[in-house]
Design a protein around this motif. Structure first.
Motif, PDB file in Angstrom:
ATOM      1  N   THR A  93       0.773  -1.219  -0.086  1.00 15.72           N
ATOM      2  CA  THR A  93      -0.005  -0.045  -0.147  1.00 15.72           C
ATOM      3  C   THR A  93       0.845   1.079  -0.052  1.00 15.72           C
ATOM      4  O   THR A  93       2.164   1.218   0.037  1.00 15.72           O
ATOM      5  CB  THR A  93      -1.048   0.112   1.365  1.00 15.72           C
ATOM      6  N   GLU A  94       0.227   2.480  -0.147  1.00 14.52           N
ATOM      7  CA  GLU A  94       0.667   3.818   0.001  1.00 14.52           C
ATOM      8  C   GLU A  94      -0.104   4.606   0.405  1.00 14.52           C
ATOM      9  O   GLU A  94      -1.438   4.613   0.439  1.00 14.52           O
ATOM     10  CB  GLU A  94       1.498   4.006  -1.511  1.00 14.52           C
ATOM     11  N   ASN A  95       0.288   5.988   0.661  1.00 10.30           N
ATOM     12  CA  ASN A  95      -0.371   7.086   1.194  1.00 10.30           C
ATOM     13  C   ASN A  95      -0.896   6.648   2.611  1.00 10.30           C
ATOM     14  O   ASN A  95      -1.864   7.466   3.016  1.00 10.30           O
ATOM     15  CB  ASN A  95      -1.596   7.267   0.381  1.00 10.30           C
ATOM     16  N   PHE A  96      -0.124   5.781   3.402  1.00  8.96           N
ATOM     17  CA  PHE A  96      -0.691   5.468   4.698  1.00  8.96           C
ATOM     18  C   PHE A  96      -0.469   6.763   5.687  1.00  8.96           C
ATOM     19  O   PHE A  96      -1.245   6.861   6.577  1.00  8.96           O
ATOM     20  CB  PHE A  96       0.109   4.387   5.183  1.00  8.96           C
ATOM     21  N   ASP A  97       0.578   7.575   5.726  1.00  9.92           N
ATOM     22  CA  ASP A  97       0.780   8.517   6.476  1.00  9.92           C
ATOM     23  C   ASP A  97      -0.420   9.491   6.452  1.00  9.92           C
ATOM     24  O   ASP A  97      -1.039   9.977   7.573  1.00  9.92           O
ATOM     25  CB  ASP A  97       1.965   9.306   6.314  1.00  9.92           C
ATOM     26  N   ALA A  98      -0.935  10.006   5.372  1.00 13.40           N
ATOM     27  CA  ALA A  98      -1.844  10.878   5.198  1.00 13.40           C
ATOM     28  C   ALA A  98      -3.172  10.262   5.500  1.00 13.40           C
ATOM     29  O   ALA A  98      -3.876  11.254   6.185  1.00 13.40           O
ATOM     30  CB  ALA A  98      -1.954  11.340   3.473  1.00 13.40           C
ATOM     31  N   VAL A 392      -1.528  -7.775  -5.663  1.00 12.53           N
ATOM     32  CA  VAL A 392      -0.996  -6.835  -6.862  1.00 12.53           C
ATOM     33  C   VAL A 392      -2.328  -6.039  -7.388  1.00 12.53           C
ATOM     34  O   VAL A 392      -3.217  -6.803  -7.714  1.00 12.53           O
ATOM     35  CB  VAL A 392      -0.456  -7.563  -7.968  1.00 12.53           C
ATOM     36  N   PHE A 393      -2.383  -4.763  -7.138  1.00 12.21           N
ATOM     37  CA  PHE A 393      -3.508  -4.129  -7.398  1.00 12.21           C
ATOM     38  C   PHE A 393      -3.565  -3.041  -8.630  1.00 12.21           C
ATOM     39  O   PHE A 393      -2.441  -2.986  -9.329  1.00 12.21           O
ATOM     40  CB  PHE A 393      -3.818  -3.254  -6.088  1.00 12.21           C
ATOM     41  N   GLY A 398       1.050  -1.116  -8.736  1.00 11.51           N
ATOM     42  CA  GLY A 398       0.875  -2.192  -8.167  1.00 11.51           C
ATOM     43  C   GLY A 398       0.308  -2.347  -6.639  1.00 11.51           C
ATOM     44  O   GLY A 398      -0.158  -3.311  -6.111  1.00 11.51           O
ATOM     45  N   LYS A 399       0.224  -0.942  -6.235  1.00  9.41           N
ATOM     46  CA  LYS A 399      -0.012  -0.768  -4.891  1.00  9.41           C
ATOM     47  C   LYS A 399      -1.450  -0.172  -4.574  1.00  9.41           C
ATOM     48  O   LYS A 399      -1.797   0.664  -5.287  1.00  9.41           O
ATOM     49  CB  LYS A 399       1.135  -0.063  -4.036  1.00  9.41           C
ATOM     50  N   ALA A 400      -1.948  -0.688  -3.312  1.00  5.82           N
ATOM     51  CA  ALA A 400      -3.259   0.086  -3.172  1.00  5.82           C
ATOM     52  C   ALA A 400      -3.068   1.323  -2.558  1.00  5.82           C
ATOM     53  O   ALA A 400      -2.180   1.519  -1.792  1.00  5.82           O
ATOM     54  CB  ALA A 400      -4.120  -1.080  -2.131  1.00  5.82           C
ATOM     55  N   GLU A 401      -4.097   2.323  -2.711  1.00  2.31           N
ATOM     56  CA  GLU A 401      -3.761   3.395  -1.915  1.00  2.31           C
ATOM     57  C   GLU A 401      -4.724   3.901  -0.892  1.00  2.31           C
ATOM     58  O   GLU A 401      -6.120   3.750  -1.108  1.00  2.31           O
ATOM     59  CB  GLU A 401      -4.328   4.394  -3.268  1.00  2.31           C
TER      60      GLU A 401
END
Length: 561
Positions: A93-98, A392-393, A398-401
């Motif tokens: 995943t990404e954007n976890f901090d926000a 895989v998204f 390929g990462k979930a947001e």
């Protein structure tokens, strides 16, 4: 749906959010019951004590319009108690901090005044979901038809990501679609902003591919007009004609008085249908089509499953298949559209849409069920039961947001004049706009006009209303009659009506407030009041008279046509 209906009964936790399976999808409800019998924990979040709440391990009577606040608080608990799947978060995943910056402010205590849920119950729900070996989220129109419908769906997806409940069997994010073949309409590109197979007409390569296949210089790249914005486009002079297929628009759209004015402003209305409806009665041209029993084709189920259906009886009368009518219309407009059968259309679709290519007629023979993506025509590819295998998204990296936003209240507020929240719901005995089931004597005998308004027993007592009495329901947009269905299972301060009824037409009351992303109306939150009718004999006669007048008008219009 990221996963499949058949997987529901083998999950360890079913999280049902704004979805009444027993009324909307009885077959799905059976899967939920099987899951319960196999030991799954059932969690239900809904303002009403719906049927599934009766078997739930935890039932949260969520306040109307508080979805985003509740989910933010639930995710806050998971993070504060360290129940998240950190490995999944770090790797996939990404954007976890926000995301965390938003949800960290939404404690169960700080949201209780919005959600109406005790902090300890909210914590119990968060723990049950997060600790389950596998957990499935199911939701329906109680999520989508809100000002923050898109935002709530993204919050539910973030909840699944937070706990690693994606990309494997018996988990997932699963919108159980509202109508038969709604999924199919989306799959085939019957949307204002995509081509079939969810391909963007703004992509030059995709645009060129479709243009070549269809023998035209190019495909328009500008999005069309969403159905919910048709009245505005007509009022602004952008639309002059309206072609309506299989929909009783004067029954289903919000703020029907505004839609009636839209019909007056249109220069030309075409309706393609199998019954004379209120909308067809206003048409300049009626194109009579065959029913589902009189032709063949393919349906998409809610979980991406393609199913062939077959002609059961030969059609009678001056009718044609939908695809044939469309082809003849195209030819009359100067475009040489020609097919010999539905298989030719399906094969063209498969060639243009990579995710459908392997779903051949042969694989769907008999009771064959092929879930897209199915990319290989070979017999070994029988489709995809669940999405995102290997985590895989469908994004460039390929990462979930992760996504989170602040809660916003519904667009309309209750007031002293209109103190109750009206939410539209489903009726198990009747379907969609009731053009089909309303013409079925057996179903009409079970439930008929003017339908029911579900209301809390304490609210009814305060108004002097008894169960089964006829009442008026009014909003700032209109006033309709209905029959009171009084019960403690309906939450105080709210009432519920199904949109199928022709006399008790609740969309005379609903507002044209649209979600900014999906352009979906906020059917689930309109401010109304309920009024007692003292003369019940007059009211009963009024319903019979108005219903007879409507049916007579439709019958006479059909005979004239």
């Amino acid at each position: 749906m990221s996963n499949s209906i058949v997987e529901i009964e083998d999950t360890k936790c079913v999280f049902i959010f704004g979805y009444n399976a027993s009324t909307s999808h009885p077959i799905v409800a059976r899967r939920i019951n099987h899951a319960k019998a196999k030991g799954a924990k059932i969690i239900v979040c809904d303002p009403r004590k719906i049927e599934t709440a009766r078997i739930a391990d935890i039932y949260a009577p969520l306040a109307n319009g508080s979805n985003v606040a509740f989910l933010n608080a639930m995710m806050n608990v998971i993070l504060e108690e360290g129940l998240q799947d950190q490995k999944f978060i770090d790797e996939h995943t990404e954007n976890f901090d926000a995301f965390y910056e938003t949800v960290k402010a939404y404690t169960p205590e700080s949201t209780q005044h919005i959600t109406g849920i005790e902090p300890e119950m909210l914590r119990e729900i968060a723990r049950a979901y997060a600790k389950a070996e596998t957990a499935t989220i199911l939701w329906g129109m109680g999520v989508c038809q809100f000002r923050q419908g898109v935002e709530t769906v993204r919050a539910l997806a973030s909840l699944a990501m937070l706990t690693g409940n994606l990309g494997k069997p018996n988990v997932g994010v699963n919108p159980v679609r509202g109508q038969n073949n709604v999924q199919g309409a989306c799959d085939m590109g019957a949307l204002f902003n995509t081509l079939p197979g969810y391909q963007s007409f703004a992509d030059p390569e995709i645009n060129a591919k479709f243009a070549k296949a269809w023998g035209v210089p190019s495909i328009p790249t500008k999005p069309g007009v969403p159905l919910s914005e048709v009245p505005h486009a007509v009022a602004e002079g952008k639309l002059k004609a309206f072609y309506i297929m299989g929909e009783d628009t004067l029954q289903t759209e919000p703020d029907l008085n505004a839609m009636k004015q839209t019909f007056k402003d249109l220069e030309f209305i075409i309706v393609q249908d199998i019954f004379m409806t209120q909308t067809a009665a206003e048409a300049d041209v009626i194109l009579p089509a065959t029913s589902c029993a009189e032709h063949e084709g393919v349906y998409s189920a809610a979980d991406r499953g393609f199913q062939r259906f077959y002609k059961a009886v030969e059609p009678t009368g001056d009718v044609k298949d939908d695809w044939e009518i469309i082809s003849l219309m195209a030819q009359a407009l100067g475009y040489p559209m020609h097919y010999n059968n539905t298989k030719e259309i399906w094969d063209e679709l498969r060639e243009l849409c990579p995710i459908y290519k392997g779903a051949t007629y042969e694989k769907m023979e008999g009771l064959g069920y092929i879930q897209w993506p199915c990319t290989d025509e070979g017999p070994e590819d029988q489709g995809t039961q669940y999405l995102y295998k290997g985590q895989v998204f469908d994004r460039p990296n390929g990462k979930a947001e992760f996504f989170a936003c602040d809660w916003e209240p519904p667009m309309e507020e209750v007031s002293e004049e209109f103190p109750l929240v009206l939410s539209t719901v489903r009726e198990v005995g009747h379907y969609s706009c009731r053009s089909m089931t309303g013409n079925c004597r057996a179903l009409a005998a079970l439930a008929d006009e003017p339908g029911f308004v579900q209301m809390n027993d304490e609210d009814a007592k305060a108004l002097g209303i008894k169960n089964n009495e006829l009442v008026w329901i009014a909003s700032s947009r209109g006033k309709v009659i209905s029959r009171a269905d009084v019960s403690p299972r309906t939450n105080k301060g709210a009432c519920y009506m199904t949109y199928q009824w022709w006399i008790g037409k609740c969309n005379e009351l609903t507002a044209e407030h649209l979600n900014p992303g999906s352009r979906t109306p906020e059917y689930k939150y309109s401010a109304v009041r309920i009024e007692k009718i003292d003369d019940q004999r007059w009211a009963e006669n009024y319903v019979v008279t108005e219903y007879a007048k409507l049916k007579s008008r439709l019958k006479n219009t059909a005979l004239a046509a």
